[in-house]
Structures are given as structure tokens and as C-alpha cells.
Design a protein around this motif. Sequence first.
Motif, PDB file in Angstrom:
ATOM      1  N   LEU A   1       0.851  -1.106   0.150  1.00  0.00           N
ATOM      2  CA  LEU A   1       0.203  -0.035  -0.048  1.00  0.00           C
ATOM      3  C   LEU A   1       0.843   1.303   0.006  1.00  0.00           C
ATOM      4  CD1 LEU A   1      -2.920   1.005   0.319  1.00  0.00           C
ATOM      5  CD2 LEU A   1      -2.753   1.135   2.880  1.00  0.00           C
ATOM      6  N   VAL A   2       0.830   2.126  -0.944  1.00  0.00           N
ATOM      7  CA  VAL A   2       1.600   3.148  -1.173  1.00  0.00           C
ATOM      8  C   VAL A   2       0.794   4.459  -1.214  1.00  0.00           C
ATOM      9  CG1 VAL A   2       3.458   4.272  -2.831  1.00  0.00           C
ATOM     10  CG2 VAL A   2       3.425   1.828  -2.646  1.00  0.00           C
ATOM     11  N   GLY A   3       1.314   5.585  -0.477  1.00  0.00           N
ATOM     12  CA  GLY A   3       0.687   6.699  -0.558  1.00  0.00           C
ATOM     13  C   GLY A   3       1.711   7.783  -0.828  1.00  0.00           C
ATOM     14  N   SER A   4       1.111   9.068  -0.430  1.00  0.00           N
ATOM     15  CA  SER A   4       2.064  10.156  -0.593  1.00  0.00           C
ATOM     16  C   SER A   4       1.833  11.393   0.631  1.00  0.00           C
ATOM     17  CB  SER A   4       1.886  10.855  -1.957  1.00  0.00           C
ATOM     18  OG  SER A   4       2.516  11.982  -2.405  1.00  0.00           O
ATOM     19  N   LYS A   5       2.375  12.540   0.388  1.00  0.00           N
ATOM     20  CA  LYS A   5       2.102  13.485   1.471  1.00  0.00           C
ATOM     21  C   LYS A   5       0.764  13.741   1.505  1.00  0.00           C
ATOM     22  CE  LYS A   5       5.216  16.757   1.852  1.00  0.00           C
ATOM     23  NZ  LYS A   5       6.011  17.810   1.507  1.00  0.00           N
ATOM     24  N   SER A   6       0.137  13.904   0.118  1.00  0.00           N
ATOM     25  CA  SER A   6      -1.375  14.298   0.190  1.00  0.00           C
ATOM     26  C   SER A   6      -2.267  12.957   0.400  1.00  0.00           C
ATOM     27  CB  SER A   6      -1.803  15.008  -1.260  1.00  0.00           C
ATOM     28  OG  SER A   6      -2.975  14.770  -1.661  1.00  0.00           O
ATOM     29  N   PRO A   7      -3.541  12.988   0.807  1.00  0.00           N
ATOM     30  CA  PRO A   7      -4.402  11.965   0.821  1.00  0.00           C
ATOM     31  C   PRO A   7      -5.034  11.640  -0.378  1.00  0.00           C
ATOM     32  CG  PRO A   7      -5.488  13.990   1.890  1.00  0.00           C
ATOM     33  CD  PRO A   7      -3.808  14.259   1.564  1.00  0.00           C
TER      34      PRO A   7
END
Length: 171
Positions: A118-124
Motif C-alpha cells: 500500500l503506497v501513498g504520498s504526502k497528500s491524501p
Amino acid sequence: MFTVIAMAIITLSCMGQNVDNSTVRSLQLNKYLGTWYEIARIDHSFEKGMSYTTAKYSPAGDGTLIVVNSGIKNGKMKSSKGKAKVTTIPGLMRVSFFGPFYSDYRVLMVTDDYQYALVGSKSPSFLWILSRTPQIPHETLESILIEAEDRGYDTDKLTWVEQDSPGVSWN
């Protein structure tokens, strides 16, 4: 006046979008390298309408990584090459596809066998479910979705990526 209105819009748009985007406690980069199939994503302009999307990570030889994102859009193979800088924070990389501009790449969860992530970023507004294979077992997918929801992501916004056999040549 415009500044006040803009600030109000920004504030309202960010309300309710607090997510826990903390990274994994440890990441064995050599196990993370290789090809990942995109199972789902929160859609965004640079992948909108793409199917059969993959991301391939390989060492560049200078301490950075080569990142190649590929997929099919309108029956044609598209790819984008970028680079990633590894940081001192496990699971946090800085990725660039557009010159000097870098974005956070946060590995939020990876299974012990490095088959699903599961990968995300600084932003939702950015979230990806990745797999080493084009399909993912239902139980595994459910546990990843629960993880994303527990972190505050709106999984109803996910776009499910077609990963069956593409109707074009990869050559």
C-alpha cells in the motif's frame, strides 16, 4: 479578498482529509525492487484512463533508483521514466518524473513476503494498491483496504485497474 476566499477554499477542501501516511518501520529495498502491478489507485491526471499499469524499480548505480511506470491508454503503450531518491526514513522515497520536482512516495504497508504493498504520498489524494502479480487474493485485498481505511483514506475513491491480458502488443 481573493486571498481570503482562496484560503477558505483550501481549508474546506482539506477538512476531513487527515490521513495517517506514516511509512513502514523498515523496508528492505532489495526486496522491494522489481515490477509491481497496480491493482487500484485514487485516480489522477497522469494515469487517468490507463489500464495494465505497472511500476518497475531498479538501482541506477548512483544510490538512486530508476522508476519506469507503464500502462496502456487508448490502445497504445505509454511509459514514463523517472528517478527516486532513498531517504533516511524507512519507506520514504522522493520521486521525480518532471525534472527537479520531487514528490513523496510513502510505502505505508508491505507484506512480509514483499508481494503486496500500500503506497501513498504526502497528500491524501494519492493512494495505490500494488501486487507482484496482476491479480490479488480477495482476503489479501480486504486486509489492505482495511489498512487504508484505518489510516483515514477514502477507499470509495479507488479506481480498479484492469490487469487482464491486454489487446495490444507489448513489443
